[in-house]
Design a protein around this motif. Sequence first.
Motif: not given
Length: 295
Positions: A1-10, A87-93
């Motif tokens: 299944x796909x996933x959601x990735x959230x990338x934050x700057x820290x 940044x929000x991205x959908x990541x393929x399985x």
Amino acid sequence: MPWIQIKLNATNENAEAIGDMLMDETGALSITFLDAKDTPVFEPLPGETRLWGDTDVLALYDAEIDTAAVLAQIQASPLLAKDFAYKVEQIEDKDWEREWMDNFHPMKFGERLWICPSWREIPDPTAVNVMLDPGLAFGTGTHPTTALCLQWLDSLDLAGKTVIDFGCGSGILAIAAIKLGAAKVVGIDIDPQALQASRDNAARNGVADQIEVYLPQNQPEGLVADVVVANILAGPLRELSPVIKSLMKPQGQLAMSGVLDVQAEGVADFYRDELDIDPIVEMQEWCRITGRKRS
């Protein structure tokens, strides 16, 4: 299944706390840290994070999450500014273990030296081959700072010489020095985990009897070497310059990396009182500073 990735700057000061918050409060399934140069920093054990430079935090979620609700939770956290970058991205399985392994290939440094992961075929059995798999301790050859040091070691005649790897990490530079002809190598690191990684990798390469590793407080008194290599960071290279210089024999050689181009001259100035400094070498904004200690 796909996933959601959230990338934050820290930053290096708050990245670990943000990662903990994402896991505990927003349901993140995994956390990955990346430095500002997009170089993976393998997730360490609790209390042992040593991130360097500005850091991005990547959080992985099930694709069914309510992304807006998660972002609202993140925004409410006092760890992040109100206008935080994300940044929000959908990541393929994918087969993530296979994907990770496929990213690492044998790499050549200089004329003789190869760094090879264990699951790949050795390209040149007659070359100087170091078998090293990516792991928790820093140093696999993929980062320009490590590559610069490996190239420098390959250019030296190390036959019969003693080498100190100051900040040995995975042991990659120490093991390479031994395989390039050094008689003995001493690894020094403040992290006991790095010392264990160096021991394990040395054993894997059949050179365990030629390497000694120490915490700084346990290193032998009066320790000096013909060659010293220090792939750490600009701040420690400046602060520890008296210590590093004291490890060099007269006419001994030194290579330092972990230094950005804008920092290189400033770091080199801390060594010019005792060393003749060579022209600084740059690779992808990272620099190598080398020199020879005057008699």
